[in-house]
Design a protein around this motif. Structure first.
Motif, short mmCIF file in Angstrom:
data_model
loop_
_atom_site.label_atom_id
_atom_site.label_comp_id
_atom_site.label_asym_id
_atom_site.label_seq_id
_atom_site.Cartn_x
_atom_site.Cartn_y
_atom_site.Cartn_z
N ASP A 1 2.11 -5.00 5.39
CA ASP A 1 2.81 -6.21 5.85
C ASP A 1 2.79 -7.28 4.76
O ASP A 1 3.78 -7.99 4.57
N SER A 2 1.68 -7.40 4.05
CA SER A 2 1.58 -8.37 2.96
C SER A 2 2.55 -8.03 1.83
O SER A 2 3.20 -8.92 1.28
N ILE A 3 2.65 -6.76 1.51
CA ILE A 3 3.58 -6.32 0.46
C ILE A 3 5.02 -6.67 0.87
O ILE A 3 5.79 -7.20 0.06
N VAL A 4 5.36 -6.39 2.12
CA VAL A 4 6.71 -6.69 2.59
C VAL A 4 6.97 -8.20 2.53
O VAL A 4 8.06 -8.63 2.13
N GLU A 5 5.98 -9.01 2.90
CA GLU A 5 6.18 -10.46 2.88
C GLU A 5 6.33 -10.99 1.45
O GLU A 5 7.13 -11.90 1.21
N ILE A 6 5.57 -10.45 0.51
CA ILE A 6 5.72 -10.86 -0.89
C ILE A 6 7.13 -10.50 -1.37
O ILE A 6 7.81 -11.31 -2.02
N THR B 1 6.14 -11.89 -10.97
CA THR B 1 4.70 -11.79 -11.24
C THR B 1 3.95 -11.41 -9.95
O THR B 1 3.04 -10.58 -9.98
N ALA B 2 4.33 -12.03 -8.84
CA ALA B 2 3.69 -11.69 -7.57
C ALA B 2 3.90 -10.22 -7.23
O ALA B 2 2.97 -9.53 -6.80
N LEU B 3 5.12 -9.73 -7.45
CA LEU B 3 5.38 -8.31 -7.19
C LEU B 3 4.62 -7.42 -8.15
O LEU B 3 4.17 -6.33 -7.79
N SER B 4 4.45 -7.87 -9.39
CA SER B 4 3.71 -7.09 -10.38
C SER B 4 2.23 -7.01 -10.04
O SER B 4 1.54 -6.09 -10.46
N GLU C 1 -1.26 1.83 -4.66
CA GLU C 1 -1.76 1.70 -3.29
C GLU C 1 -0.66 1.36 -2.28
O GLU C 1 -0.94 1.08 -1.13
N VAL C 2 0.58 1.40 -2.72
CA VAL C 2 1.69 1.02 -1.85
C VAL C 2 1.85 2.02 -0.71
O VAL C 2 2.21 1.65 0.40
N GLY C 3 1.59 3.27 -0.94
CA GLY C 3 1.62 4.22 0.15
C GLY C 3 2.53 5.41 -0.06
O GLY C 3 2.29 6.46 0.48
N SER C 4 3.61 5.23 -0.82
CA SER C 4 4.51 6.35 -1.06
C SER C 4 5.27 6.11 -2.35
O SER C 4 5.38 4.97 -2.83
N ALA C 5 5.80 7.18 -2.89
CA ALA C 5 6.59 7.07 -4.12
C ALA C 5 7.85 6.23 -3.87
O ALA C 5 8.25 5.44 -4.74
N GLU C 6 8.44 6.39 -2.69
CA GLU C 6 9.65 5.63 -2.38
C GLU C 6 9.36 4.13 -2.32
O GLU C 6 10.13 3.32 -2.84
N ALA C 7 8.25 3.76 -1.70
CA ALA C 7 7.89 2.34 -1.60
C ALA C 7 7.56 1.78 -2.98
O ALA C 7 7.96 0.66 -3.31
N ALA C 8 6.84 2.56 -3.78
CA ALA C 8 6.50 2.10 -5.13
C ALA C 8 7.76 1.90 -5.97
O ALA C 8 7.90 0.88 -6.67
N LYS D 1 11.11 -1.56 2.98
CA LYS D 1 10.73 -1.67 4.39
C LYS D 1 10.78 -0.31 5.08
O LYS D 1 9.88 0.01 5.85
N ALA D 2 11.80 0.46 4.79
CA ALA D 2 11.92 1.79 5.42
C ALA D 2 10.78 2.71 4.99
O ALA D 2 10.24 3.46 5.80
N ALA D 3 10.39 2.61 3.72
CA ALA D 3 9.31 3.47 3.22
C ALA D 3 7.95 3.08 3.78
O ALA D 3 7.06 3.91 3.90
N LEU D 4 7.79 1.81 4.15
CA LEU D 4 6.50 1.35 4.67
C LEU D 4 6.41 1.37 6.19
O LEU D 4 5.36 1.08 6.74
N ARG D 5 7.51 1.73 6.85
CA ARG D 5 7.47 1.81 8.32
C ARG D 5 6.57 2.95 8.75
O ARG D 5 6.64 4.04 8.19
N PRO D 6 5.77 2.69 9.77
CA PRO D 6 4.88 3.77 10.26
C PRO D 6 5.62 4.86 10.99
O PRO D 6 6.69 4.73 11.43
#
Length: 176
Positions: free
Chosen positions: A50-55, A94-97, A103-110, A171-176
């Protein structure tokens, strides 16, 4: 003697029942502890995502705001001066970097996260090209100026659209 034997048997059966009860109680407590640890880890992972999505959302929102400055032609330099500075996009990139990509969770999200960051840099460069080229494109309101404004507007729009598309992928890649 029979009463002593009976007492010994009752004591032995009670001891065995206590041992079996202790085993099952320990097993149950261990299972509950393991389930709770898994739930805590899942909650921590969800908070991180959720923090990654908000950033990323902050970056996308800022890019969209900048994109609106390039909708009307000729581009309003006063609005640009009041609402844009390159450091805004730099801080979002910079915030995204700073997000640990591994640790993002998937190759698609990264990939989506990195693409958003890169497109922010490209957007900053496109706005800088507009700013640098403004004086070279003729008088304000001239045909030549309006042609260049159209080119710069299209370039900015392309980057904003890419940022928004990559955000949807993230967002799609991080959805549970």
């Amino acid at each position: 003697m029979e009463s002593q034997t009976l007492a010994a048997w009752v004591q032995a059966i009670g001891s065995i029942a206590t041992i079996i009860g202790a085993y099952f109680l320990g097993e149950r407590q261990g299972s509950i502890s393991l389930r709770n640890a898994r739930l805590l880890a899942k909650d921590a992972e969800q908070i991180k995502q959720d923090s990654i999505v908000e950033i990323a959302r902050m970056a996308v929102d800022r890019a969209a705001e900048i994109g609106t400055l390039f909708v009307d032609q000729p581009i309003d330099t006063a609005k640009m001066a009041a609402n844009y500075h390159p450091s805004i996009l730099e801080s979002r990139a910079t915030a995204l970097s700073s997000v640990p990509v591994l640790e993002v969770g998937s190759a698609e999200a990264a990939a989506a996260l990195l693409d958003i960051r890169d497109q922010l840099v490209f957007l900053k460069n496109a706005v800088q090209q507009w700013s640098d080229g403004r004086s070279k494109a003729g008088n304000a309101g001239s045909g030549e100026q309006l042609q260049w404004d159209a080119v710069w507007c299209a370039n900015v729009k392309t980057h904003v659209t890419c940022i928004e598309r990559h955000f949807e992928s993230l967002k799609a890649a991080l959805r549970p």
